[in-house]
Design an enzyme around this catalytic site. Structure first.
Site, PDB file in Angstrom:
ATOM      1  N   HIS A 156      -4.598  -0.351   6.231  1.00  0.00           N
ATOM      2  CA  HIS A 156      -4.076   0.461   7.354  1.00  0.00           C
ATOM      3  C   HIS A 156      -4.921   0.385   8.624  1.00  0.00           C
ATOM      4  O   HIS A 156      -5.514   1.372   9.052  1.00  0.00           O
ATOM      5  CB  HIS A 156      -3.859   1.920   6.940  1.00  0.00           C
ATOM      6  CG  HIS A 156      -4.896   2.526   6.019  1.00  0.00           C
ATOM      7  ND1 HIS A 156      -6.237   2.531   6.300  1.00  0.00           N
ATOM      8  CD2 HIS A 156      -4.774   3.141   4.821  1.00  0.00           C
ATOM      9  CE1 HIS A 156      -6.883   3.130   5.311  1.00  0.00           C
ATOM     10  NE2 HIS A 156      -6.022   3.498   4.406  1.00  0.00           N
TER      11      HIS A 156
ATOM     12  N   HIS B 217     -10.364   1.299   1.983  1.00  0.00           N
ATOM     13  CA  HIS B 217     -10.134   2.323   3.010  1.00  0.00           C
ATOM     14  C   HIS B 217     -11.360   2.265   3.911  1.00  0.00           C
ATOM     15  O   HIS B 217     -12.411   2.803   3.575  1.00  0.00           O
ATOM     16  CB  HIS B 217      -9.987   3.708   2.374  1.00  0.00           C
ATOM     17  CG  HIS B 217      -9.696   4.761   3.393  1.00  0.00           C
ATOM     18  ND1 HIS B 217      -8.481   5.387   3.491  1.00  0.00           N
ATOM     19  CD2 HIS B 217     -10.460   5.274   4.400  1.00  0.00           C
ATOM     20  CE1 HIS B 217      -8.503   6.244   4.513  1.00  0.00           C
ATOM     21  NE2 HIS B 217      -9.700   6.193   5.070  1.00  0.00           N
TER      22      HIS B 217
ATOM     23  N   LYS C 204      -9.445  -0.322  -5.572  1.00  0.00           N
ATOM     24  CA  LYS C 204      -9.497   0.368  -4.280  1.00  0.00           C
ATOM     25  C   LYS C 204     -10.848   1.009  -4.048  1.00  0.00           C
ATOM     26  O   LYS C 204     -11.353   1.753  -4.893  1.00  0.00           O
ATOM     27  CB  LYS C 204      -8.405   1.441  -4.236  1.00  0.00           C
ATOM     28  CG  LYS C 204      -8.315   2.212  -2.934  1.00  0.00           C
ATOM     29  CD  LYS C 204      -7.719   1.377  -1.806  1.00  0.00           C
ATOM     30  CE  LYS C 204      -7.761   2.088  -0.464  1.00  0.00           C
ATOM     31  NZ  LYS C 204      -6.611   2.966  -0.242  1.00  0.00           N
TER      32      LYS C 204
ATOM     33  N   HIS D 126       1.517   5.348  -1.904  1.00  0.00           N
ATOM     34  CA  HIS D 126       1.117   6.423  -2.824  1.00  0.00           C
ATOM     35  C   HIS D 126       2.378   6.980  -3.468  1.00  0.00           C
ATOM     36  O   HIS D 126       3.178   7.618  -2.788  1.00  0.00           O
ATOM     37  CB  HIS D 126       0.381   7.524  -2.055  1.00  0.00           C
ATOM     38  CG  HIS D 126      -0.853   7.036  -1.365  1.00  0.00           C
ATOM     39  ND1 HIS D 126      -2.113   7.132  -1.926  1.00  0.00           N
ATOM     40  CD2 HIS D 126      -1.018   6.405  -0.175  1.00  0.00           C
ATOM     41  CE1 HIS D 126      -3.006   6.594  -1.100  1.00  0.00           C
ATOM     42  NE2 HIS D 126      -2.376   6.145  -0.038  1.00  0.00           N
TER      43      HIS D 126
ATOM     44  N   HIS E 198       0.869  -1.199   0.000  1.00  0.00           N
ATOM     45  CA  HIS E 198       0.000   0.000   0.000  1.00  0.00           C
ATOM     46  C   HIS E 198       0.895   1.236   0.000  1.00  0.00           C
ATOM     47  O   HIS E 198       1.433   1.624   1.038  1.00  0.00           O
ATOM     48  CB  HIS E 198      -0.895   0.003   1.249  1.00  0.00           C
ATOM     49  CG  HIS E 198      -1.854   1.159   1.305  1.00  0.00           C
ATOM     50  ND1 HIS E 198      -3.161   1.015   1.734  1.00  0.00           N
ATOM     51  CD2 HIS E 198      -1.714   2.478   1.005  1.00  0.00           C
ATOM     52  CE1 HIS E 198      -3.765   2.196   1.693  1.00  0.00           C
ATOM     53  NE2 HIS E 198      -2.897   3.112   1.262  1.00  0.00           N
TER      54      HIS E 198
ATOM     55  N   ASP F 252       1.403   2.689   3.501  1.00  0.00           N
ATOM     56  CA  ASP F 252       0.557   3.867   3.311  1.00  0.00           C
ATOM     57  C   ASP F 252       1.405   5.135   3.283  1.00  0.00           C
ATOM     58  O   ASP F 252       0.989   6.187   3.771  1.00  0.00           O
ATOM     59  CB  ASP F 252      -0.564   3.976   4.346  1.00  0.00           C
ATOM     60  CG  ASP F 252      -1.650   4.950   3.886  1.00  0.00           C
ATOM     61  OD1 ASP F 252      -1.660   5.319   2.696  1.00  0.00           O
ATOM     62  OD2 ASP F 252      -2.480   5.353   4.722  1.00  0.00           O
TER      63      ASP F 252
HETATM   64  O1  DOR Z   1      -3.355   9.780   5.342  1.00  0.00           O
HETATM   65  C1  DOR Z   1      -3.716   9.380   4.246  1.00  0.00           C
HETATM   66  N1  DOR Z   1      -3.232   9.912   3.118  1.00  0.00           N
HETATM   67  N2  DOR Z   1      -4.618   8.402   4.171  1.00  0.00           N
HETATM   68  C2  DOR Z   1      -5.151   8.024   2.994  1.00  0.00           C
HETATM   69  O2  DOR Z   1      -5.981   7.154   3.016  1.00  0.00           O
HETATM   70  C3  DOR Z   1      -4.784   8.701   1.753  1.00  0.00           C
HETATM   71  C4  DOR Z   1      -3.478   9.316   1.858  1.00  0.00           C
HETATM   72  C5  DOR Z   1      -3.167  10.281   0.731  1.00  0.00           C
HETATM   73  O3  DOR Z   1      -3.366   9.899  -0.425  1.00  0.00           O
HETATM   74  O4  DOR Z   1      -2.705  11.376   1.007  1.00  0.00           O
HETATM   75 ZN    ZN Z   2      -3.304   5.075   1.444  1.00  0.00          ZN
END
Ligand code: DOR
Ligand code: ZN
Length: 337
Positions: free
Chosen positions: A171, A136, A99, A15, A13, A244
């Site tokens: 998470h 999520h 997702k 980004h 997981h 995450d």
């Molecule tokens: O804290 C977070 N940031 N939780 C998420 O689910 C998304 C993520 C983001 O993309 O910034």
């Molecule tokens: Zn995330």
């Protein structure tokens, strides 16, 4: 000096974002992880095979440029109206997971799913195609610290309505979620982040406000953290690592964005935590074995070396404040070439 050699971990997981920053975040992930399951909440969202494929190509180019051999596992974002046909096209294009963001639950989720009934056809298509549903799991209508627990009945309904669907609750942040994941069948697993294992709400609010620890779901109480650590060190195949890692540039953080840039420090943090719990031997299962098995993948062939050496997390990495900036960590990590 103690050291440990483990199978190269996966991050199930993360980004990696888009635009110029994608290069640096991809390279950073490649330092410690053999595969990265990359989240689709970019703008516009990855909700078609075409969009997913274009994004995949750019992320893969950056991973390839790192010379690491790290592979990307693509995902798409479920949005109402996407349609079963688009889900099948994403599956054919190599989507590993779809997702589910409840509408309004987090960054770029305004166009998410208001209710599971609005994506029935899409969920059935994922079940038929063997694509994992990544969730999520927060109800944005509930008070902030209760959002995860409030979503458990919704997730329970999804798990029971699609008996062939593999589901990952992402998470985990509460003891209640740990119990729920344990109670569901083996096809339901969960990721746990390093920050939810290492920190609590007190790290955000206990002294001066520390936005570097602010993420969704919000860090919870010590009893929740303890339950998460027990799950992570238990060896149960249901629990595995997903960072995450969600970097935001300083100006976005200043305006309140949720997310911790955790991928640079996650493995050192985890080694310290597992060591403190007397469970270093369980680290490999948590971050390099259980997730791969859940996703039906062979373990990575590379190795990660972890060694005991104190270091201070820098104030800035890749233009972003990393998780735990300024804190002293007891372990370091590096890929074995
Ligand atoms: O804290 C977070 N940031 N939780 C998420 O689910 C998304 C993520 C983001 O993309 O910034
Ligand atoms: Zn995330």
């Amino acid at each position: 000096m103690r050291e440990l050699l483990i199978t190269l971990p996966d991050d199930f997981h993360v980004h990696l974002r888009q635009g110029p920053a994608l290069a640096a975040y991809s390279r950073r992930s490649a330092e410690h992880f053999g595969r990265v399951l990359v989240m689709p909440n970019v703008v516009p969202p990855l909700s078609s095979a075409r969009a997913m494929d274009d994004y995949r190509r750019s992320a893969e180019a950056h991973l390839a440029a790192s010379g690491s051999g790290t592979r990307m596992l693509p995902t798409f974002k479920l949005v109402p109206g996407m349609g079963a046909e688009a889900v099948r096209a994403c599956a054919l294009a190599g989507a590993v997971a779809g997702k589910y963001y409840p509408a309004g639950s987090t960054t770029n989720a305004a166009d998410g799913v208001p209710d599971p009934d609005s994506v029935q056809g899409e969920l059935a298509a994922m079940e038929a195609a063997g694509v994992v549903l990544s969730v999520h799991a927060e109800d944005p209508g509930a008070p902030v610290l209760e959002r995860e627990e409030a979503f458990l009945p919704v997730l329970d309904r999804i798990v029971n309505s699609y008996p062939g669907l593999k589901v990952v609750m992402e998470h985990l942040s509460t003891a209640a979620a740990v119990d729920a994941v344990r109670s569901w069948p083996a096809r339901v697993g969960a990721t746990i982040t390093a920050h939810h294992l290492a920190f609590t709400l007190d790290d955000i609010l206990g002294e001066r406000l520390q936005p570097g620890f602010f993420c969704k779901p919000v860090l919870k109480a010590e009893r929740d953290r303890t339950a998460l650590v027990e799950a992570a060190i238990s060896g149960s195949p249901k629990f595995f690592f997903g960072s995450d890692s969600a970097p935001h540039p300083p100006e976005a953080k200043r305006s309140g964005a949720a997310g911790c840039y955790s991928s640079p420090v996650a493995m050192p943090l985890l080694a310290g935590l597992f060591d403190q719990a007397g469970a270093l031997g369980a680290l490999e299962a948590f971050c390099a074995v259980n997730g791969a098995r859940f996703y039906g993948l062979a373990a990575n062939s590379g190795k990660l070396r972890l060694w005991e050496e104190a270091w201070t997390v820098p104030a800035e990495l890749d233009g972003v404040e990393p998780l735990a900036a300024g804190r002293v960590l007891a372990w370091r990590a590096g890929r074995v070439p």
